[in-house]
Design an enzyme around this catalytic site. Structure first.
Site, PDB file in Angstrom:
ATOM      1  N   LYS A 486      -4.396  -4.299  -0.890  1.00 41.86           N
ATOM      2  CA  LYS A 486      -4.274  -4.411  -2.504  1.00 41.86           C
ATOM      3  C   LYS A 486      -5.567  -5.105  -2.995  1.00 41.86           C
ATOM      4  O   LYS A 486      -6.134  -4.920  -4.055  1.00 41.86           O
ATOM      5  CB  LYS A 486      -3.051  -5.436  -2.649  1.00 41.86           C
ATOM      6  CG  LYS A 486      -1.755  -4.709  -2.383  1.00 41.86           C
ATOM      7  CD  LYS A 486      -1.679  -3.823  -3.800  1.00 41.86           C
ATOM      8  CE  LYS A 486      -0.597  -2.601  -3.259  1.00 41.86           C
ATOM      9  NZ  LYS A 486      -1.374  -1.608  -2.381  1.00 41.86           N
ATOM     10  N   LYS A 600      -4.291   7.988  -8.411  1.00 40.93           N
ATOM     11  CA  LYS A 600      -2.763   7.671  -8.058  1.00 40.93           C
ATOM     12  C   LYS A 600      -2.475   8.552  -6.739  1.00 40.93           C
ATOM     13  O   LYS A 600      -2.194   8.081  -5.738  1.00 40.93           O
ATOM     14  CB  LYS A 600      -2.119   7.910  -9.057  1.00 40.93           C
ATOM     15  CG  LYS A 600      -0.513   7.356  -8.799  1.00 40.93           C
ATOM     16  CD  LYS A 600      -0.498   5.939  -8.520  1.00 40.93           C
ATOM     17  CE  LYS A 600       1.074   5.404  -8.194  1.00 40.93           C
ATOM     18  NZ  LYS A 600       1.023   4.194  -7.616  1.00 40.93           N
TER      19      LYS A 600
END
Length: 605
Positions: A486, A600
């Protein structure tokens, strides 16, 4: 990767296409383009631009009218971002326009052949090959032209084609890259993702690999690339357009982090069986005899889904006592794995379209394996290809960086582990204990999110770091891996995850004040071992941020997380680290919803 949207009907098409591209921009955002026509037009009109969709919109002239069109927002594979490499690609006679997701593996060979025949290429893309081949086809119908060209293609594609001689139709095709039709009232839509469709229609048809479709304003038909008609019945999309909006948040990432308590409540809803201290997973199609015959579980995913699989494997081993492990799907299918009939294979994908995972599923099915899917998108390719599975019900996730879907996937694995455990040797008491823990998750997530202001301050303290180390042991290690990913994805700070037990076998050489360490320290039977690892770091003047169930004396800062059952603690411990990554990126001025070089849904290899 990349976004496609198309429309045919009576409305002014350019605003519709631009709106659709805005909703698909998370799938690619280095260039964009649009081409339009109408039954009364004399040809095709096209505008393309390097940059975001807003840059394209600024270039569209006021008198850019039509009722049919296709558009594309790009994530670069062949050729750098530029006006020339942006889609759509047009043939030399300006009659054929193509938008394409995927990769044509034999593009170089086809390009060389066309160049030798005198074709002049204007871009570096593989897609332009399609345009020229369709334009040179001698077939009389557009469908036949496209079908003939697809026989020459090796690779993956989701395409939409316009032809000036056939302004009453759009022809689309799919092989390995999603294509979804939207069925309207005397108007038809096409897109690579339902996000572009839901503000106009909730009736959709998802094409299968090897399937094509012709869209006209008042009709559509589907057929194989060999020409055989197929039967396609529209289904109703679960989510409305508002689900894809930002909902008052500054970014989609922040919105999706904040939605996790509700999302977890959804994945639990209707599945808990208090009578037998277990859960109902209707999509599994796995009776008790079959469940007891499973000798091993292999979980396959990529990126965040792989990390969720690591947590899931631990839960399955702990609760069901079945040997389980997780592996990147992108590696699994290339190492000629031994496929065991007693192994249950689980494919994990947020989009349900991840190419590496889908290809692994197809290879496993070819070898006779039993494959379950754990996916978010209903009706997606992996959901359709799998024998059975579990939907994670996270809702639409628009930010490129996955947060709520990761959390819901880990909860779905907890449900699966409990289900298998209760069929096997997990006691009623332990089943009840896990259920009570699951029910506490939404309120505990709210407790964590209430600490956002403090986590923001911590993130600002660490934002000047050039690199960070994340460590954890056993249950904490997959959390460390996901937290490291992340931070990398959204802040561009280099981060490395390592088992805390392995520090002394090499990584301690990196420890210094300039390299902060984030330690995952659950209050379980390894608490003292984790504290010993922090002692080693402090002895070398390292800074430590602990994520723990109580303040840690050796840490410079501690984020305290509510305690749940030991097996479920990893689900909660990742959430504050999502906020840490978010606020670190915010402090550095990053484009949080559209991190550089990423998109994505990874539908290319």
């Amino acid at each position: 990767m990349c976004g496609i949207v198309g429309y045919i009907g009576k409305r002014d098409v350019a605003p519709l296409l631009l709106e659709g591209l805005q909703r698909l921009e998370y799938r690619g955002y280095d260039s964009a383009g649009v081409v339009i026509t109408s039954p009364k037009a004399t040809g095709l009109k096209m505008v393309k631009a390097k940059g975001r969709v807003r840059d394209l919109e600024a270039k569209v002239p006021a008198r850019f009218k039509g009722t049919t069109g296709i558009a594309h927002t790009r994530w670069a594979t062949h050729g750098a971002p530029s006006d020339e490499n942006a889609h759509p690609h047009m043939s030399g006679d300006n009659k054929v326009a193509v938008v394409h997701n995927g990769i044509i593996d034999n593009a170089s060979e086809l390009r060389a052949k066309l160049t030798a025949e005198g074709v002049e290429f204007l871009s570096e893309t593989d897609t332009e090959v399609l345009t020229h081949l369709i334009a040179r086809s001698q077939q009389t119908d557009l469908e036949d032209k496209v079908r003939e060209v697809l026989r020459l293609i090796e690779g993956t594609y989701g395409i939409a084609v316009l032809h000036a001689d056939f302004p009453d139709r759009i022809v689309v095709a799919r092989n390995g890259s999603p294509v979804v039709l939207g069925i309207g009232d005397k108007e038809m839509f096409v897109a690579s993702d339902i996000a572009a469709l839901v503000s106009h229609t909730r009736q959709i048809v998802t094409l299968d690999d090897g399937e094509m479709a012709t869209l006209k304003a008042d009709d559509f038909r589907t057929y194989t690339t060999e020409g055989t008609r197929t039967t396609a019945s529209p289904t109703t999309v679960e989510w409305e357009a508002a689900s894809y909006d930002m909902g008052g948040h500054d970014t989609y990432m922040h919105k999706e982090i904040s939605e996790q308590a509700d999302a977890v409540d959804r994945v639990l809803r209707g599945r808990i069986d208090d009578r037998f201290s277990t859960v109902h997973l209707g999509g599994l199609n796995l009776d008790a005899r079959e469940a007891r015959s499973v000798r091993r579980v292999k979980i396959l995913g990529c990126g965040t889904s792989y990390h969720a699989g690591l947590i899931g494997a631990q839960m399955i081993e702990e609760l069901a006592r079945i040997p389980a492990d997780a592996e990147p799907a992108s590696e699994f299918r290339y190492r000629n794995p031994v496929v065991d009939p007693d192994t249950l294979y689980i494919a994990v994908s947020q989009s349900g379209e991840t190419y590496d995972v889908l290809a692994a599923v197809q290879e496993l099915k070819r070898k006779g394996a039993r494959v379950f899917g754990v996916v978010n998108v209903v009706g997606s390719a992996i959901a359709r290809e799998s024998d059975a599975g579990v939907y994670v019900h996270a809702g639409p996730e628009v930010c490129v960086v996955s947060t709520k879907c990761f959390t819901n996937t880990t909860v779905a694995f907890a449900l699966l582990a409990l289900h298998l455990g209760r069929i096997r040797d997990l006691s009623v008491a332990d089943g009840k204990r896990i259920i009570e823990g699951l029910r506490k998750l939404p309120s505990q997530i709210e407790e964590i999110l209430a600490q956002e202001a403090e986590i923001k301050k911590i993130a600002e303290e660490y934002a000047d770091a050039r690199s960070m180390m994340f460590i954890g042991r056993v249950r904490g290690y997959p959390v460390a891996r996901e937290a490291s990913l992340k931070l990398k994805e959204v802040s561009y700070i280099h981060a490395e995850a390592y088992p805390a037990s392995e520090l002394k076998h090499g990584p301690l050489a990196l420890i210094e004040p300039a390299l902060p360490t984030v330690a995952i320290v659950p209050d379980d039977d390894l608490l003292e071992k984790n504290r010993a690892a922090m002692e080693e770091i402090k002895a070398r003047s390292g800074r430590i941020l602990a994520v723990a169930h109580q303040e840690q004396e050796k840490a410079d800062r501690t984020i305290v997380v509510p305690k749940n059952e030991d097996e479920l603690d990893p689900i909660l411990m990742g959430i504050p680290l999502q906020l840490l990554a978010y606020h670190t990126a915010l402090a550095l001025g990053r484009d949080i919803d559209k991190p550089r070089n990423l998109a994505k849904s990874v539908t290319v290899e």
